[in-house]
Design a protein around this motif. Structure first.
Motif, PDB file in Angstrom:
ATOM      1  N   GLY A   1       6.230   0.532 -36.812  1.00  0.00           N
ATOM      2  CA  GLY A   1       6.540   2.018 -35.999  1.00  0.00           C
ATOM      3  C   GLY A   1       5.277   2.189 -34.872  1.00  0.00           C
ATOM      4  N   ILE A   2       4.230   2.146 -35.302  1.00  0.00           N
ATOM      5  CA  ILE A   2       3.340   2.268 -34.574  1.00  0.00           C
ATOM      6  C   ILE A   2       3.380   1.740 -32.988  1.00  0.00           C
ATOM      7  N   PHE A   3       3.536   0.525 -33.577  1.00  0.00           N
ATOM      8  CA  PHE A   3       3.084  -0.813 -32.615  1.00  0.00           C
ATOM      9  C   PHE A   3       4.317  -0.699 -31.424  1.00  0.00           C
ATOM     10  N   SER A   4       6.080  -0.636 -31.986  1.00  0.00           N
ATOM     11  CA  SER A   4       6.287  -0.615 -31.256  1.00  0.00           C
ATOM     12  C   SER A   4       6.748   0.300 -30.471  1.00  0.00           C
ATOM     13  N   PHE A   5       6.608   2.216 -31.703  1.00  0.00           N
ATOM     14  CA  PHE A   5       6.452   2.523 -30.040  1.00  0.00           C
ATOM     15  C   PHE A   5       5.247   2.251 -28.731  1.00  0.00           C
ATOM     16  N   LEU A   6       4.885   1.853 -28.728  1.00  0.00           N
ATOM     17  CA  LEU A   6       3.399   2.030 -27.975  1.00  0.00           C
ATOM     18  C   LEU A   6       4.180   0.533 -27.662  1.00  0.00           C
ATOM     19  N   ALA A   7       4.775  -0.116 -27.732  1.00  0.00           N
ATOM     20  CA  ALA A   7       5.320  -1.087 -26.042  1.00  0.00           C
ATOM     21  C   ALA A   7       6.328  -1.114 -26.146  1.00  0.00           C
ATOM     22  N   SER A   8       7.601  -0.070 -26.932  1.00  0.00           N
ATOM     23  CA  SER A   8       8.207   0.485 -26.113  1.00  0.00           C
ATOM     24  C   SER A   8       8.376   1.556 -25.463  1.00  0.00           C
ATOM     25  N   ALA A   9       7.088   1.817 -24.995  1.00  0.00           N
ATOM     26  CA  ALA A   9       6.969   3.329 -24.306  1.00  0.00           C
ATOM     27  C   ALA A   9       6.133   3.077 -22.294  1.00  0.00           C
ATOM     28  N   LEU A  10       5.205   1.389 -22.986  1.00  0.00           N
ATOM     29  CA  LEU A  10       4.833   0.604 -22.251  1.00  0.00           C
ATOM     30  C   LEU A  10       6.508   0.520 -21.770  1.00  0.00           C
ATOM     31  N   SER A  11       7.335  -0.193 -21.180  1.00  0.00           N
ATOM     32  CA  SER A  11       8.464  -1.267 -21.014  1.00  0.00           C
ATOM     33  C   SER A  11       9.438   0.444 -20.743  1.00  0.00           C
ATOM     34  N   SER A  12       9.730   1.610 -21.321  1.00  0.00           N
ATOM     35  CA  SER A  12      10.013   2.178 -20.472  1.00  0.00           C
ATOM     36  C   SER A  12       9.157   3.064 -19.515  1.00  0.00           C
ATOM     37  N   ASN A  13       7.365   2.846 -19.555  1.00  0.00           N
ATOM     38  CA  ASN A  13       7.475   3.344 -18.012  1.00  0.00           C
ATOM     39  C   ASN A  13       7.900   2.497 -16.635  1.00  0.00           C
ATOM     40  N   LEU A  14       8.995   1.717 -16.591  1.00  0.00           N
ATOM     41  CA  LEU A  14       9.290   0.909 -15.765  1.00  0.00           C
ATOM     42  C   LEU A  14      10.187   1.395 -15.323  1.00  0.00           C
ATOM     43  N   SER A  15      11.368   2.113 -16.414  1.00  0.00           N
ATOM     44  CA  SER A  15      12.492   2.537 -15.950  1.00  0.00           C
ATOM     45  C   SER A  15      12.458   4.005 -14.708  1.00  0.00           C
ATOM     46  N   VAL A  16      10.920   4.241 -15.082  1.00  0.00           N
ATOM     47  CA  VAL A  16      10.306   5.609 -14.435  1.00  0.00           C
ATOM     48  C   VAL A  16       9.914   5.069 -12.922  1.00  0.00           C
TER      49      VAL A  16
ATOM     50  N   VAL B   1       8.393  -6.422 -24.622  1.00  0.00           N
ATOM     51  CA  VAL B   1       8.022  -5.770 -23.431  1.00  0.00           C
ATOM     52  C   VAL B   1       8.641  -6.076 -22.540  1.00  0.00           C
ATOM     53  N   GLY B   2       8.526  -7.584 -22.564  1.00  0.00           N
ATOM     54  CA  GLY B   2       9.176  -8.911 -21.628  1.00  0.00           C
ATOM     55  C   GLY B   2      11.117  -8.221 -21.589  1.00  0.00           C
ATOM     56  N   SER B   3      11.625  -8.206 -22.938  1.00  0.00           N
ATOM     57  CA  SER B   3      12.885  -7.303 -22.780  1.00  0.00           C
ATOM     58  C   SER B   3      13.446  -6.182 -21.921  1.00  0.00           C
ATOM     59  N   LEU B   4      12.765  -5.610 -22.959  1.00  0.00           N
ATOM     60  CA  LEU B   4      12.842  -4.196 -21.881  1.00  0.00           C
ATOM     61  C   LEU B   4      12.991  -4.054 -20.855  1.00  0.00           C
ATOM     62  N   THR B   5      11.793  -5.031 -20.173  1.00  0.00           N
ATOM     63  CA  THR B   5      10.854  -4.936 -18.617  1.00  0.00           C
ATOM     64  C   THR B   5      12.870  -5.652 -18.019  1.00  0.00           C
ATOM     65  N   MET B   6      12.882  -6.790 -18.542  1.00  0.00           N
ATOM     66  CA  MET B   6      14.696  -7.490 -17.993  1.00  0.00           C
ATOM     67  C   MET B   6      16.112  -6.364 -17.486  1.00  0.00           C
ATOM     68  N   LEU B   7      16.098  -5.724 -18.413  1.00  0.00           N
ATOM     69  CA  LEU B   7      16.783  -4.577 -19.216  1.00  0.00           C
ATOM     70  C   LEU B   7      16.700  -3.908 -18.337  1.00  0.00           C
ATOM     71  N   VAL B   8      15.852  -2.677 -17.882  1.00  0.00           N
ATOM     72  CA  VAL B   8      15.614  -1.894 -16.884  1.00  0.00           C
ATOM     73  C   VAL B   8      16.187  -2.632 -15.627  1.00  0.00           C
ATOM     74  N   ILE B   9      15.540  -4.025 -15.486  1.00  0.00           N
ATOM     75  CA  ILE B   9      16.135  -4.559 -14.112  1.00  0.00           C
ATOM     76  C   ILE B   9      17.564  -4.850 -14.271  1.00  0.00           C
ATOM     77  N   ASP B  10      17.973  -5.578 -14.948  1.00  0.00           N
ATOM     78  CA  ASP B  10      19.338  -5.267 -15.300  1.00  0.00           C
ATOM     79  C   ASP B  10      20.232  -3.790 -14.744  1.00  0.00           C
TER      80      ASP B  10
END
Length: 397
Positions: A372-387, A281-290
């Motif tokens: 896989g299940i928890f990866s999807f949940l964590a990634s989905a949470l982070s990808s919402n930031l891109s929206v 979540v932290g990694s993708l959040t920083m990536l979205v900002i970048d």
């Protein structure tokens, strides 16, 4: 996933997230494999003295084994060994020491079990010889009574109450059956078995005043015969008057212990794995900002919210699932090293030199699905930031 970012910390955090998932997955599959190995070893020890099918009365202690159905079952071509068993507690005396133990009288077919010799710790597994009857005693009783199997002159004395007690008996010993028998060997399996003694069925009948009935029937089948199908067939014929159990049902408490302990370990390690996964979540959040400028370009070229959200979702899944796959590979490598070389040793005095280990494909599927299940949940949470970033960009435009 592998592209350079404007801030090196993003790559570092992504790498740490992947390593965390890798370590968690490897630890989970290794611990589950060790439990599989221990379960195989312990249950294998019980299988040496536990029949494939056991028939006992649903009510009472004994029953008549000479019925038409039991006689036909005895002659069934699928049956390898059909053993009659009569058992009851009795008082055991050797020299000046006494103890109460379970006396188990078995018919000759019981000795067809080829694994019995592997349980012998001292002497031999012999119940009959030219000199007469012999007994094989459990390690627990042998240690307590200090029985010397090499002493041919001192026999083990067994006392059991008579079923018909004399009314005007002055001597209390007249109310008991007394039988003596030499001990030929000492067996060691588990504590609940090691406090017993195995004798010939005829000897047990005289001691326990039971000329016909038995406590149970123990059946072992020929190779290739399906145990569960054969057990179901017997159960349907006998009905509710008898209890028919396979090995798992005979040792149900032991199976329950292993399953519950394995489940608890899985739950604990899964929580640790979830913490590692949600580092994404932290990694993708920083990536979205970048990647705000890239998101703006893609959005202006016509990329929809779903497409941009899916990009970050897939990247998060790639980070965690690659860590999971690497962890499973490490688990397989560890299994090979432990199974082949025994790198992790057990303590002194243990029956095994190193920890046993065993792989099950169900464990791999379980770990993979969990990640896989928890990866999807964590990634989905982070990808919402891109929206949200797309909305901010559109408002700015």
């Amino acid at each position: 996933m592998f592209a350079k970012k404007s801030t090196n910390a993003i790559n570092l955090i992504s790498g740490i997230s992947m390593v965390g998932v890798m370590v968690g997955s490897a630890a989970l599959i290794i611990i589950l494999s060790v439990f599989n190995g221990l379960e195989t070893v312990v249950l294998g020890m019980f299988d040496t003295v536990t029949p494939q099918i056991q028939i006992t009365p649903a009510k009472g202690k004994t029953f008549d084994p000479n019925t038409t159905y039991f006689n036909s079952l005895r002659k069934n071509k699928a049956v390898y060994a059909f053993a009659e068993v009569l058992q009851e507690n009795a008082l055991l005396k050797y020299n000046n020491k006494q103890a109460v133990g379970m006396v188990k009288g078995v018919s000759d077919a019981y000795l067809k079990n080829p694994k019995l010799d592997s349980t012998i710790r001292e002497g031999k597994f012999v119940l009959k010889s030219k000199s007469g009857n012999h007994a094989v005693i459990g390690n627990g009783l042998q240690s307590y009574l200090a029985i010397n199997t090499f002493d041919p002159f001192t026999e083990l004395e067994l006392y059991s109450p008579k079923k018909t007690i004399a009314v005007n008996s002055i001597n209390p010993t007249e109310d008991f059956n007394l039988k003596s028998i030499p001990v030929s060997g000492v067996f060691e399996v588990q504590e609940e078995f090691d406090n017993g003694i195995i004798v010939p069925l005829e000897f047990a009948r005289e001691l326990l005043d039971e000329p016909v009935n038995v406590s149970s029937l123990e059946i072992n089948l020929n190779q290739g015969v399906d145990v569960d199908d054969f057990k179901s067939e017997i159960a349907s014929k006998l009905g509710d008057t008898f209890s028919v159990k396979n090995r798992a049902e005979q040792n149900s408490s032991l199976h329950h212990i292993f399953n519950s302990e394995k489940s608890m370990v899985y739950i604990i390690l899964t929580f640790i794995l979830i913490i590692a996964i949600f580092n994404v979540v932290g990694s993708l959040t920083m990536l979205v900002i970048d990647k705000v400028k890239d998101i703006a370009i893609l959005s202006s070229l016509g990329a929809g919210r779903k497409l941009i959200k899916r990009i970050f979702l897939i990247e998060g899944m790639m980070i965690t699932m690659s860590g999971c796959v690497l962890g499973l590979i490490i688990g397989v490598i560890f299994y090979y090293l432990q199974h082949t070389f025994g790198i992790i040793k057990m303590g002194e005095g243990s029956m095994l030199n190193s920890y046993p280990i065993g792989l099950k494909w169900k464990d791999f599927v379980l770990v993979f699905i969990t990640v896989g299940i928890f990866s999807f949940l964590a990634s989905a949470l982070s990808s919402n930031l891109s929206v949200k970033k797309i909305d901010q960009i559109n408002q700015t435009i």
